[in-house]
Scaffold this active site. Structure first.
Site, mmCIF file in Angstrom:
data_model
loop_
_atom_site.group_PDB
_atom_site.id
_atom_site.type_symbol
_atom_site.label_atom_id
_atom_site.label_comp_id
_atom_site.label_asym_id
_atom_site.label_seq_id
_atom_site.Cartn_x
_atom_site.Cartn_y
_atom_site.Cartn_z
ATOM 1 N N ASP A 95 0.837 -1.199 0.000
ATOM 2 C CA ASP A 95 0.000 0.000 0.000
ATOM 3 C C ASP A 95 0.879 1.259 0.000
ATOM 4 O O ASP A 95 1.718 1.414 -0.878
ATOM 5 C CB ASP A 95 -0.960 -0.071 1.195
ATOM 6 N N HIS B 123 -7.361 -6.567 0.160
ATOM 7 C CA HIS B 123 -6.249 -5.609 0.124
ATOM 8 C C HIS B 123 -5.107 -5.962 1.059
ATOM 9 O O HIS B 123 -3.947 -5.739 0.746
ATOM 10 C CB HIS B 123 -6.794 -4.228 0.481
#
Length: 289
Positions: free
Chosen positions: A103, A270
């Site tokens: 991320d 994610h």
């Protein structure tokens, strides 16, 4: 959690970086994402430490690291945060190393590899494409799904004021929405993310990070594209099959930015290394070796 790792703090000038270090062998730098801390590596760092000297810092302003006392957006660019990590690794005696980023940490990682190609031996990027590519694909559907990019980049103190009202709720909201398997995230790790987000300095720093993402970081990416810069070290791109990046082929995107890319989607959302640690290690270990 992180048994056998040592905690330390390193002053890098504008920031003071909190980190854990463990293991022995070639240096491996792990960079976390949002809204997390270095704790997001807790499921895979001990295994990686069997073969590497693993360094897991909190990015400036995140977790227990500290950023500038009077923060400005330009102090939270991927370039500035990469410079922090250069200083950290140099102070530990490491000039070349492998990097794995998730991320926001992966955004720091690819900027690191573009700005300091002599230092990065291999780079793994987890569940992102370059920031410029993300923005260029942001139609109304993508913007709806990725609303936090636009919300967090609003001028201070708008998002800070709202987030400070219910920080734990916001962390839970992101996990519930971004994870395909929220129950795979360790409650102890979630409690740590919530603890750090109760600090208004962390909220401010994370907002400046996103403000930089929609301003100065784009300038840096545009400059790199115009100059024809490419990541020269081997790149591994992993993403969650149930994550938002699967509306396009991430490998095709990364091939425009790097000379040697491989990777695939994993059965998760994610939070790749927390939702699917075994699958993540199965890809990382042969790539890093």
């Amino acid at each position: 959690m992180f048994e056998g790792f040592e905690e330390t703090r390193i002053d890098v000038g504008q920031a003071e970086i909190h980190l854990r270090q463990g293991g022995d062998g070639p240096p491996l730098l792990l960079l976390h994402g949002y809204p997390q801390t270095h704790v997001n590596w807790h499921k895979i760092a001990p295994e990686l430490a069997e073969n590497y000297t693993v360094v897991t810092p909190d990015l400036r302003g995140y977790g227990d690291s500290r950023g500038p006392s009077d923060p400005e957006t330009r102090q939270y660019t991927n370039r500035e945060m990469a410079e922090d990590m250069v200083a950290v690794m140099t102070s530990m005696g490491f000039d070349e190393y492998r990097i794995v980023g998730h991320d926001r940490g992966a955004r720091v990682g690819y900027r690191f590899a573009l700005d300091h190609p002599d230092r990065v031996e291999k780079l793994a990027v987890l569940d992102i494409i370059p920031t410029l590519e993300t923005v260029e694909r942001m139609d109304y559907e993508y913007a709806y799904a990725m609303y936090h990019w636009l919300f967090l980049a609003q001028p201070h103190p708008i998002p800070e004021t709202l987030l400070a009202n219910e920080p734990a709720f916001y962390v839970d909201h992101l996990i519930d929405n971004w994870a395909a398997y929220p129950d795979h995230l360790d409650p102890e790790a979630i409690a740590e993310y919530q603890r750090c987000f109760e600090d208004e300095r962390v909220i401010r720093a994370s907002c400046e990070d996103y403000r930089a993402g929609l301003s100065v970081d784009l300038e840096h990416d545009l400059s790199s594209r115009a100059a024809g810069d490419r990541i020269e070290c081997p790149v591994l791109a992993l993403w969650g099959d149930a994550s938002g990046t699967v509306d396009f082929d991430p490998l095709e995107v990364w091939e425009e930015w790097a000379t040697s890319v491989r990777g695939r989607g994993l059965p998760c959302g994610h939070f790749v290394m927390e939702e699917a640690p075994d699958a993540t290690l199965a890809e990382l270990e042969p790539f890093l070796a």
